[in-house]
Design an enzyme around this catalytic site. Structure first.
Site, PDB file in Angstrom:
ATOM      1  N   ASP A  92       0.810  -1.216   0.000  1.00 41.37           N
ATOM      2  CA  ASP A  92       0.000   0.000   0.000  1.00 41.37           C
ATOM      3  C   ASP A  92       0.845   1.269   0.000  1.00 41.37           C
ATOM      4  OD1 ASP A  92       0.886  -0.449   2.590  1.00 41.37           O
ATOM      5  OD2 ASP A  92      -1.080  -0.292   3.524  1.00 41.37           O
ATOM      6  N   ILE A  93       1.844   1.331   0.884  1.00 45.70           N
ATOM      7  CA  ILE A  93       2.602   2.574   1.027  1.00 45.70           C
ATOM      8  C   ILE A  93       4.062   2.288   1.349  1.00 45.70           C
ATOM      9  CG2 ILE A  93       1.960   2.823   3.459  1.00 45.70           C
ATOM     10  CD1 ILE A  93       1.944   5.899   2.973  1.00 45.70           C
ATOM     11  N   ASP A  95       6.734   3.990   3.222  1.00 46.93           N
ATOM     12  CA  ASP A  95       6.839   5.071   4.195  1.00 46.93           C
ATOM     13  C   ASP A  95       8.267   5.145   4.718  1.00 46.93           C
ATOM     14  OD1 ASP A  95       6.117   7.104   5.914  1.00 46.93           O
ATOM     15  OD2 ASP A  95       4.507   6.000   6.870  1.00 46.93           O
ATOM     16  N   GLY A  97      10.300   2.550   4.780  1.00 47.51           N
ATOM     17  CA  GLY A  97      11.094   1.611   4.016  1.00 47.51           C
ATOM     18  C   GLY A  97      11.413   0.324   4.749  1.00 47.51           C
ATOM     19  N   THR A  99       9.483  -2.150   6.058  1.00 46.71           N
ATOM     20  CA  THR A  99       8.763  -3.324   5.557  1.00 46.71           C
ATOM     21  C   THR A  99       9.283  -3.726   4.187  1.00 46.71           C
ATOM     22  OG1 THR A  99       6.773  -2.741   6.797  1.00 46.71           O
ATOM     23  CG2 THR A  99       6.490  -4.232   4.925  1.00 46.71           C
ATOM     24  N   ASP A 151      -5.862   1.132   7.300  1.00 52.32           N
ATOM     25  CA  ASP A 151      -6.737   1.258   8.465  1.00 52.32           C
ATOM     26  C   ASP A 151      -6.363   2.442   9.339  1.00 52.32           C
ATOM     27  OD1 ASP A 151      -4.348   0.130   9.390  1.00 52.32           O
ATOM     28  OD2 ASP A 151      -5.340  -1.160  10.842  1.00 52.32           O
TER      29      ASP A 151
END
Length: 171
Positions: A92-93, A95, A97, A99, A151
């Site tokens: 999804d994003i 951010d 880095g 993950t 979420d």
């Protein structure tokens, strides 16, 4: 302050453009699209609807507990063998880095033919790693994004068909 940052139509248009970009990359066999759960599930679902042929799989990981980032833990590993395959890691994003970098390095050890990171969002000031990537939208502010799979702090609002942003209050 809450505001709609990306409408359903804007999201669908950009997801379609990304799918066509992937379709135009030549492959010997259908690519593997690997979804990072939970946040990417809506983006992933809409994306694969527009891909010519592909194999799909899922990986789930967790690095946040109560809005604090910790070491990444994989809670569900993929099932498909990616050795020699063209793989698209869908999240999804991008951010901090953490993950993506962890997953990328882990998957790279399995000797895919190619590994491309695909994120719907990337923060403009996120650290940039040296790998192939496709980004849907570049974020220019520090809004906390909610909807279309992302979420809120209570684990809700993933089902919204649009993205709303909650601007960080610096006062």
């Amino acid at each position: 302050m809450e505001t709609v940052l990306f409408t359903e139509r804007e999201l669908q248009n950009r997801v379609y453009e990304i799918s066509q970009e992937i379709n135009n990359i030549p492959t010997v066999q259908p690519p593997v699209l690997l979804c990072v759960l939970n946040g990417a599930f809506m983006f992933f679902t809409d994306l694969v609807k527009n891909i010519d042929e592909c194999h799909i799989d899922f990986i789930q990981c967790k690095s946040y507990v109560d809005n604090k980032q910790y070491q990444l833990v994989i809670t569900k590993n993929k099932d498909i063998n990616i050795e020699g395959r063209d793989v698209y890691l869908i999240d999804d994003i991008y951010d901090s880095g953490v993950t993506m970098d962890t997953l990328y390095n882990k998957l790279k050890q399995e000797n895919p033919n190619s590994l491309t990171v695909v994120t719907l969002f990337k923060r403009w000031d996120s650290p940039h790693q040296n790998y192939n990537s496709i980004t849907g939208f570049l974020l220019q502010d520090e809004s906390f994004l909610v909807g279309y799979g992302l979420d809120d702090e209570k684990g809700l609002s993933r089902n919204l068909p649009y993205i709303k942003g909650i601007l960080n209050d610096c006062n």
